[in-house]
Write an enzyme that holds these catalytic residues in place. Structure first.
Site, PDB file in Angstrom:
ATOM      1  N   CYS A   7       0.840  -1.210   0.000  1.00  0.00           N
ATOM      2  CA  CYS A   7       0.000   0.000   0.000  1.00  0.00           C
ATOM      3  C   CYS A   7       0.873   1.258   0.000  1.00  0.00           C
ATOM      4  O   CYS A   7       1.760   1.410   0.844  1.00  0.00           O
ATOM      5  CB  CYS A   7      -0.891  -0.025   1.240  1.00  0.00           C
ATOM      6  N   CYS A  10       0.678   3.245   3.278  1.00  0.00           N
ATOM      7  CA  CYS A  10       1.430   2.553   4.340  1.00  0.00           C
ATOM      8  C   CYS A  10       2.930   2.810   4.162  1.00  0.00           C
ATOM      9  O   CYS A  10       3.648   3.041   5.146  1.00  0.00           O
ATOM     10  CB  CYS A  10       1.154   1.055   4.318  1.00  0.00           C
ATOM     11  N   ASP A  33      -0.787  16.624  -0.623  1.00  0.00           N
ATOM     12  CA  ASP A  33      -1.139  15.849  -1.809  1.00  0.00           C
ATOM     13  C   ASP A  33      -0.163  16.180  -2.941  1.00  0.00           C
ATOM     14  O   ASP A  33       0.193  17.332  -3.158  1.00  0.00           O
ATOM     15  CB  ASP A  33      -2.580  16.166  -2.239  1.00  0.00           C
ATOM     16  N   HIS A  49      -3.224   0.384   8.438  1.00  0.00           N
ATOM     17  CA  HIS A  49      -3.909   0.224   7.159  1.00  0.00           C
ATOM     18  C   HIS A  49      -5.389  -0.048   7.383  1.00  0.00           C
ATOM     19  O   HIS A  49      -5.777  -1.118   7.848  1.00  0.00           O
ATOM     20  CB  HIS A  49      -3.289  -0.906   6.343  1.00  0.00           C
ATOM     21  N   ASN A  89     -13.316  10.127  -0.047  1.00  0.00           N
ATOM     22  CA  ASN A  89     -13.828   9.290  -1.131  1.00  0.00           C
ATOM     23  C   ASN A  89     -13.787   7.832  -0.685  1.00  0.00           C
ATOM     24  O   ASN A  89     -12.795   7.394  -0.093  1.00  0.00           O
ATOM     25  CB  ASN A  89     -12.973   9.476  -2.389  1.00  0.00           C
ATOM     26  N   GLY A  95     -15.122   7.223  -6.022  1.00  0.00           N
ATOM     27  CA  GLY A  95     -13.972   7.867  -6.649  1.00  0.00           C
ATOM     28  C   GLY A  95     -12.678   7.723  -5.864  1.00  0.00           C
ATOM     29  O   GLY A  95     -11.753   8.510  -6.035  1.00  0.00           O
ATOM     30  N   HIS A 100      -6.359   3.242   0.942  1.00  0.00           N
ATOM     31  CA  HIS A 100      -5.956   3.413   2.348  1.00  0.00           C
ATOM     32  C   HIS A 100      -6.676   4.675   2.791  1.00  0.00           C
ATOM     33  O   HIS A 100      -6.470   5.753   2.197  1.00  0.00           O
ATOM     34  CB  HIS A 100      -4.424   3.559   2.442  1.00  0.00           C
ATOM     35  N   HIS A 102      -8.155   7.998   3.793  1.00  0.00           N
ATOM     36  CA  HIS A 102      -7.527   9.323   3.885  1.00  0.00           C
ATOM     37  C   HIS A 102      -8.605  10.390   3.840  1.00  0.00           C
ATOM     38  O   HIS A 102      -9.609  10.244   3.160  1.00  0.00           O
ATOM     39  CB  HIS A 102      -6.491   9.538   2.783  1.00  0.00           C
ATOM     40  N   HIS A 104      -9.164  14.272   2.806  1.00  0.00           N
ATOM     41  CA  HIS A 104      -8.620  15.443   2.109  1.00  0.00           C
ATOM     42  C   HIS A 104      -9.047  16.704   2.866  1.00  0.00           C
ATOM     43  O   HIS A 104     -10.241  16.879   3.149  1.00  0.00           O
ATOM     44  CB  HIS A 104      -9.202  15.562   0.698  1.00  0.00           C
TER      45      HIS A 104
HETATM   46  P1  AMP Z   1      -8.548   9.558  -3.634  1.00  0.00           P
HETATM   47  O1  AMP Z   1      -9.037   9.747  -5.038  1.00  0.00           O
HETATM   48  O2  AMP Z   1      -9.470  10.126  -2.613  1.00  0.00           O
HETATM   49  O3  AMP Z   1      -8.160   8.129  -3.361  1.00  0.00           O
HETATM   50  O4  AMP Z   1      -7.246  10.464  -3.519  1.00  0.00           O
HETATM   51  C1  AMP Z   1      -5.955   9.972  -3.578  1.00  0.00           C
HETATM   52  C2  AMP Z   1      -5.057  11.170  -3.542  1.00  0.00           C
HETATM   53  O5  AMP Z   1      -3.742  10.728  -3.264  1.00  0.00           O
HETATM   54  C3  AMP Z   1      -4.975  11.955  -4.867  1.00  0.00           C
HETATM   55  O6  AMP Z   1      -5.384  13.299  -4.629  1.00  0.00           O
HETATM   56  C4  AMP Z   1      -3.502  11.850  -5.251  1.00  0.00           C
HETATM   57  O7  AMP Z   1      -3.005  13.015  -5.855  1.00  0.00           O
HETATM   58  C5  AMP Z   1      -2.835  11.558  -3.931  1.00  0.00           C
HETATM   59  N1  AMP Z   1      -1.572  10.840  -4.008  1.00  0.00           N
HETATM   60  C6  AMP Z   1      -1.309   9.700  -4.681  1.00  0.00           C
HETATM   61  N2  AMP Z   1      -0.033   9.330  -4.514  1.00  0.00           N
HETATM   62  C7  AMP Z   1       0.528  10.259  -3.688  1.00  0.00           C
HETATM   63  C8  AMP Z   1       1.838  10.439  -3.141  1.00  0.00           C
HETATM   64  N3  AMP Z   1       2.836   9.584  -3.385  1.00  0.00           N
HETATM   65  N4  AMP Z   1       2.065  11.513  -2.346  1.00  0.00           N
HETATM   66  C9  AMP Z   1       1.070  12.395  -2.087  1.00  0.00           C
HETATM   67  N5  AMP Z   1      -0.191  12.270  -2.571  1.00  0.00           N
HETATM   68  C10 AMP Z   1      -0.445  11.223  -3.372  1.00  0.00           C
HETATM   69 ZN    ZN Z   2      -2.205   1.222   3.740  1.00  0.00          ZN
END
Ligand code: AMP
Ligand code: ZN
Length: 115
Positions: A7, A10, A33, A49, A89, A95, A100, A102, A104
């Site tokens: 992940c 993670c 982000d 996780h 999301n 979406g 994992h 999170h 926003h």
């Molecule tokens: P979601 O669509 O809610 O799953 O959002 C995932 C978010 O993770 C997106 O806004 C991506 O730009 C962000 N993301 C993906 N990989 C990374 C990373 N390595 N570092 C920081 N943000 C990331």
């Molecule tokens: Zn994870």
């Protein structure tokens, strides 16, 4: 604490993939982000996780409460003074791209890239 070796969040929480950190404690990491929608775009993640809100149960209530209460403080620290959006999301139809959990926190002066 359960983690998933495949992940990406993670790996970020474990320091195996770099991130621009905004906050860290034993349970929670906040980082910027990589593709921000707005001048300030933080992701708050549990270090454990948890794939999505679908997996959340009553035992997670204190952790989720701490994450929600932490977000406004971090946005203030990032200079956000005029409001922000808070988005979670969940799953394919929600979406969610990274499986994992999170939260926003998105703010700063408009216009924004999205939303
Ligand atoms: P979601 O669509 O809610 O799953 O959002 C995932 C978010 O993770 C997106 O806004 C991506 O730009 C962000 N993301 C993906 N990989 C990374 C990373 N390595 N570092 C920081 N943000 C990331
Ligand atoms: Zn994870």
């Amino acid at each position: 604490m359960s983690t998933d070796p495949n992940c990406i969040f993670c790996k970020i929480a474990a320091g195996q993939i770099p991130s621009k950190k905004a906050y860290e404690d034993e349970e929670i990491l906040a980082f910027h982000d990589i593709q921000p929608w707005a001048p300030v775009h933080l992701l708050l993640v549990p270090k454990a996780h948890i794939a999505s809100m679908v997996e959340v149960g009553p035992e997670h209530a204190p952790l989720l409460g701490r994450m929600m209460a932490l977000g406004p403080r971090l946005m203030r620290e990032q200079g956000v003074t005029n409001g922000f959006r808070t988005i979670v999301n969940t799953g394919a139809d929600g979406g969610q791209e990274v499986p994992h959990l999170h939260i926003h926190f998105i703010g700063g002066p408009r216009p924004w890239n999205k939303g």
